[in-house]
Design a protein around this motif. Structure first.
Motif, PDB file in Angstrom:
ATOM      1  N   MET A 193      -5.494  44.059   2.897  1.00 48.61           N
ATOM      2  CA  MET A 193      -3.876  45.066   3.337  1.00 48.61           C
ATOM      3  C   MET A 193      -4.314  45.929   4.450  1.00 48.61           C
ATOM      4  O   MET A 193      -3.269  45.904   5.499  1.00 48.61           O
ATOM      5  N   TYR A 194      -5.360  46.530   4.534  1.00 50.23           N
ATOM      6  CA  TYR A 194      -5.555  47.489   5.471  1.00 50.23           C
ATOM      7  C   TYR A 194      -5.883  46.874   6.804  1.00 50.23           C
ATOM      8  O   TYR A 194      -5.500  47.533   8.060  1.00 50.23           O
ATOM      9  N   ILE A 195      -6.740  45.766   6.808  1.00 50.18           N
ATOM     10  CA  ILE A 195      -6.760  45.029   7.854  1.00 50.18           C
ATOM     11  C   ILE A 195      -5.535  44.655   8.737  1.00 50.18           C
ATOM     12  O   ILE A 195      -5.252  45.220  10.060  1.00 50.18           O
ATOM     13  N   ARG A 196      -4.694  44.188   8.240  1.00 47.09           N
ATOM     14  CA  ARG A 196      -3.202  43.964   8.562  1.00 47.09           C
ATOM     15  C   ARG A 196      -2.608  44.937   9.144  1.00 47.09           C
ATOM     16  O   ARG A 196      -1.821  44.951  10.140  1.00 47.09           O
ATOM     17  N   GLN A 197      -2.522  46.260   8.308  1.00 47.44           N
ATOM     18  CA  GLN A 197      -2.024  47.286   8.823  1.00 47.44           C
ATOM     19  C   GLN A 197      -2.479  47.876  10.116  1.00 47.44           C
ATOM     20  O   GLN A 197      -1.941  48.164  11.052  1.00 47.44           O
ATOM     21  N   VAL A 198      -3.731  47.821  10.272  1.00 46.54           N
ATOM     22  CA  VAL A 198      -4.758  48.532  11.264  1.00 46.54           C
ATOM     23  C   VAL A 198      -4.229  47.525  12.635  1.00 46.54           C
ATOM     24  O   VAL A 198      -4.168  48.206  13.608  1.00 46.54           O
ATOM     25  N   LEU A 199      -4.123  46.209  12.375  1.00 44.48           N
ATOM     26  CA  LEU A 199      -3.759  45.225  13.535  1.00 44.48           C
ATOM     27  C   LEU A 199      -2.423  45.651  13.782  1.00 44.48           C
ATOM     28  O   LEU A 199      -1.935  45.430  15.183  1.00 44.48           O
ATOM     29  N   ARG A 200      -1.644  45.877  12.842  1.00 49.33           N
ATOM     30  CA  ARG A 200      -0.061  45.989  13.195  1.00 49.33           C
ATOM     31  C   ARG A 200       0.105  47.536  13.936  1.00 49.33           C
ATOM     32  O   ARG A 200       0.736  47.428  14.713  1.00 49.33           O
ATOM     33  N   ARG A 201      -0.799  48.281  13.832  1.00 50.83           N
ATOM     34  CA  ARG A 201      -0.532  49.494  14.299  1.00 50.83           C
ATOM     35  C   ARG A 201      -0.891  49.572  15.682  1.00 50.83           C
ATOM     36  O   ARG A 201      -0.683  50.484  16.571  1.00 50.83           O
ATOM     37  N   ASN A 202      -1.832  48.535  15.956  1.00 46.57           N
ATOM     38  CA  ASN A 202      -2.427  48.572  17.440  1.00 46.57           C
ATOM     39  C   ASN A 202      -1.706  47.444  18.096  1.00 46.57           C
ATOM     40  O   ASN A 202      -2.076  47.374  19.319  1.00 46.57           O
ATOM     41  N   THR A 203      -0.609  46.813  17.781  1.00 43.54           N
ATOM     42  CA  THR A 203       0.186  46.076  18.631  1.00 43.54           C
ATOM     43  C   THR A 203       1.483  45.677  18.052  1.00 43.54           C
ATOM     44  O   THR A 203       1.614  45.893  16.761  1.00 43.54           O
ATOM     45  N   TYR A 204       2.479  45.635  18.780  1.00 44.21           N
ATOM     46  CA  TYR A 204       3.798  45.245  18.550  1.00 44.21           C
ATOM     47  C   TYR A 204       4.396  44.055  19.208  1.00 44.21           C
ATOM     48  O   TYR A 204       5.449  43.583  19.069  1.00 44.21           O
ATOM     49  N   GLN A 205       3.170  43.184  19.687  1.00 47.40           N
ATOM     50  CA  GLN A 205       3.597  41.818  19.876  1.00 47.40           C
ATOM     51  C   GLN A 205       3.349  40.829  18.883  1.00 47.40           C
ATOM     52  O   GLN A 205       2.202  40.790  18.221  1.00 47.40           O
ATOM     53  N   GLU A 206       4.671  40.416  18.674  1.00 45.13           N
ATOM     54  CA  GLU A 206       4.440  39.568  17.212  1.00 45.13           C
ATOM     55  C   GLU A 206       3.560  38.565  17.396  1.00 45.13           C
ATOM     56  O   GLU A 206       3.103  38.101  16.207  1.00 45.13           O
ATOM     57  N   GLU A 207       3.687  37.779  18.324  1.00 45.32           N
ATOM     58  CA  GLU A 207       2.706  36.562  18.336  1.00 45.32           C
ATOM     59  C   GLU A 207       1.145  36.947  18.401  1.00 45.32           C
ATOM     60  O   GLU A 207       0.500  36.138  17.548  1.00 45.32           O
ATOM     61  N   LEU A 208       0.854  37.820  19.120  1.00 47.47           N
ATOM     62  CA  LEU A 208      -0.511  38.327  18.995  1.00 47.47           C
ATOM     63  C   LEU A 208      -0.888  38.637  17.504  1.00 47.47           C
ATOM     64  O   LEU A 208      -2.062  38.526  17.231  1.00 47.47           O
ATOM     65  N   TYR A 209       0.084  39.501  17.065  1.00 43.99           N
ATOM     66  CA  TYR A 209      -0.260  40.026  15.579  1.00 43.99           C
ATOM     67  C   TYR A 209      -0.354  38.824  14.553  1.00 43.99           C
ATOM     68  O   TYR A 209      -1.049  38.627  13.891  1.00 43.99           O
ATOM     69  N   GLU A 210       0.644  37.642  14.906  1.00 45.02           N
ATOM     70  CA  GLU A 210       0.501  36.394  14.201  1.00 45.02           C
ATOM     71  C   GLU A 210      -0.934  35.812  14.352  1.00 45.02           C
ATOM     72  O   GLU A 210      -1.343  35.162  13.205  1.00 45.02           O
ATOM     73  N   ILE A 211      -1.273  35.631  15.385  1.00 45.26           N
ATOM     74  CA  ILE A 211      -2.599  35.069  15.718  1.00 45.26           C
ATOM     75  C   ILE A 211      -3.553  35.701  15.169  1.00 45.26           C
ATOM     76  O   ILE A 211      -4.632  35.161  14.517  1.00 45.26           O
ATOM     77  N   ALA A 212      -3.651  36.982  15.279  1.00 42.80           N
ATOM     78  CA  ALA A 212      -4.801  37.887  14.981  1.00 42.80           C
ATOM     79  C   ALA A 212      -4.964  37.944  13.252  1.00 42.80           C
ATOM     80  O   ALA A 212      -6.139  38.034  12.809  1.00 42.80           O
ATOM     81  N   THR A 213      -3.857  37.733  12.581  1.00 42.15           N
ATOM     82  CA  THR A 213      -3.842  38.035  11.031  1.00 42.15           C
ATOM     83  C   THR A 213      -3.858  36.544  10.352  1.00 42.15           C
ATOM     84  O   THR A 213      -3.905  36.413   9.371  1.00 42.15           O
ATOM     85  N   TYR A 214      -4.046  35.288  11.307  1.00 44.27           N
ATOM     86  CA  TYR A 214      -4.100  34.019  10.541  1.00 44.27           C
ATOM     87  C   TYR A 214      -4.910  33.737   9.716  1.00 44.27           C
ATOM     88  O   TYR A 214      -4.732  33.040   8.607  1.00 44.27           O
ATOM     89  N   TYR A 215      -6.024  34.291   9.799  1.00 41.55           N
ATOM     90  CA  TYR A 215      -7.163  34.017   8.985  1.00 41.55           C
ATOM     91  C   TYR A 215      -7.206  35.255   8.144  1.00 41.55           C
ATOM     92  O   TYR A 215      -8.221  35.032   6.996  1.00 41.55           O
ATOM     93  N   PHE A 216      -6.794  36.112   8.067  1.00 37.61           N
ATOM     94  CA  PHE A 216      -6.736  37.401   7.092  1.00 37.61           C
ATOM     95  C   PHE A 216      -5.458  36.962   5.951  1.00 37.61           C
ATOM     96  O   PHE A 216      -4.816  37.800   5.564  1.00 37.61           O
ATOM     97  N   ASP A 217      -5.437  35.765   5.314  1.00 38.42           N
ATOM     98  CA  ASP A 217      -4.717  35.399   4.400  1.00 38.42           C
ATOM     99  C   ASP A 217      -5.167  35.553   2.934  1.00 38.42           C
ATOM    100  O   ASP A 217      -4.509  34.952   1.996  1.00 38.42           O
TER     101      ASP A 217
END
Length: 426
Positions: free
Chosen positions: A117-141
């Motif tokens: 949960m924290y990994i997804r949150q910290v990635l979210r805080r560092n970008t508001y580009q939806e596609e970048l966030y989607e790719i970056a969190t693809y394996y954090f499922d």
């Protein structure tokens, strides 16, 4: 030949290799792991209730060098290890790992949920580009093995109890567990681009879903955010330790792209590459966590060596499963290393019986039929058995190190983790 990791590794390898061939065979036993996270449940024969003891004793430092004259990878760079060095040693099981009624994933269920949960949150805080966030969190499922954050959290709670007799977890230690998973996942993203993988964890690889340029940048982004998290720890020693992981990863990747011409150099090259690509991350995360707990040098060394042995065993088993597991169980294609031109431990061991593998290794299995022939020869040889034996040696060493820590459910979890690494099916 470069030393694998640092001086501490030389001492442990020398001590470990000098013990080979002197252990009595005992039937292997398996561990108990959770089905929820996708692990195969294995039969348990002995159940022992874990009891917390307030008494603990320390053995001599894990870094003590044993001057017995045995070969180890850093003592004579001009005479590297060969597969014959290992192949001529006894390859029966050196002893089963202890079993306990402890499920590390159950012990850490809430902690692990918090990490992802924290990994997804910290990635979210560092970008508001939806596609970048989607790719970056693809394996954090939450579908991966989570072995790195799991052992990091186990070590954190173990050393905290060892030092302070409290069941506690420091915020900075949780951060290190998170950072270790972020660095690992960033390396997976880059691996998928380099190897042009089709599947990972039972689903299409990230590079199949998005184009390579975007995926590469997303991997860089995850690594950059991990670096920010490291800086926020405000601990120079921890920063240096975790930064070494990234250096090792890059060097390991470069080493994997090349090979050595002689048998003597080839196995040493493989061991060094394996430490840098896989074991360094686990070992240095354990070290950083113990530094945060303000452990002394001996405790830090024990933590580091536990992680190094576990990491080496993990990769050896991974190389073994590439030859014996199914694509469905692995969640990715099997025989992938051969198809990528990589000679892993089973192949290197098989060379002792089938020297015709040597020219195949040098041409990276590029000729028609090379992959199929090499696969066949590995199964005809004792390469798989010898790889398993080497992995078991490292797991046995990890268990010995864990037993030097104060007894607690989390300390027993470290022992079960070594058993899981050895007996996992994916």
């Amino acid at each position: 030949m470069a030393c694998i990791g640092s001086r501490r590794f030389c001492a442990r390898v020398q001590e470990k290799l000098c013990q080979w061939g002197q252990l009595q065979p005992v039937r292997s036993k398996s561990t108990y792991v959770r089905v929820k996270l996708g692990f195969q449940p294995l039969v348990r024969n002995i159940i022992r209730q874990c009891q917390i003891s307030n008494q603990s004793t320390f053995a001599a430092s894990a870094a003590a060098t044993v001057n017995t004259g045995c070969w180890h990878p850093c003592s004579r760079p001009e005479v590297g290890p060969t597969t014959r060095t290992f192949a001529t040693m006894r390859t029966q099981q050196p002893g089963s790992l202890p079993e306990y009624q402890v499920d590390p994933y159950l012990l850490l269920e809430d902690d692990l949920k918090d990490v992802y949960m924290y990994i997804r949150q910290v990635l979210r805080r560092n970008t508001y580009q939806e596609e970048l966030y989607e790719i970056a969190t693809y394996y954090f499922d939450g579908q991966g093995k989570a072995i790195r954050p799991m052992v990091a959290l186990l070590m954190a709670r173990t050393v905290n109890y060892h030092l302070y007799k409290k069941d506690s977890l420091l915020a900075a230690q949780r951060e290190v567990a998170m950072i270790s998973e972020m660095i690992h996942t960033a390396s997976l993203v880059h691996d998928d681009v380099i190897d042009q993988s089709d599947f990972r964890r039972g689903k299409p690889s990230v590079n199949v879903v998005w184009n390579h340029k975007k995926v590469t940048m997303a991997g860089d982004f995850v690594l950059a955010v991990a670096s920010i998290c490291i800086a926020k720890l405000r601990n120079n020693d921890v920063t240096l330790t975790l930064s070494e992981v990234v250096t090792d990863l890059v060097q390991g990747e470069f080493m994997q792209l090349g090979s050595k011409e002689t048998e003597n150099e080839r196995f040493a090259h493989y061991l060094t590459k394996t430490y840098r690509k896989t074991a360094s991350l686990i070992a240095n995360a354990m070290k950083a966590i113990t530094m945060i707990a303000q452990g002394d040098k001996e405790l830090i060394e024990i933590s580091y060596q536990y992680g190094r042995n576990l990491g080496l065993a993990f990769q050896l088993v991974d190389d073994l499963l590439d030859f014996i597991s199914s694509a469905e169980a692995m969640g990715k294609p099997t025989a992938a290393d051969l198809k990528l031109g990589l000679a892993t431990a089973p192949v290197l061991f098989a060379c002792d019986k089938y020297p015709e593998l040597n020219p195949m290794i040098m041409r990276r299995f590029q000729n028609p039929g090379d992959v199929e022939k090499a696969f066949e020869l590995v199964h005809k040889s004792r390469g798989l058995e010898q790889t398993q034996f080497l992995a078991r040696q490292h797991c046995q060493e990890a268990v010995k190190l864990a037993n030097r820590l104060a007894e607690s459910p989390y300390q027993k979890g470290l022992i079960v983790a070594a058993d899981y690494v050895l007996n996992r099916m994916k």
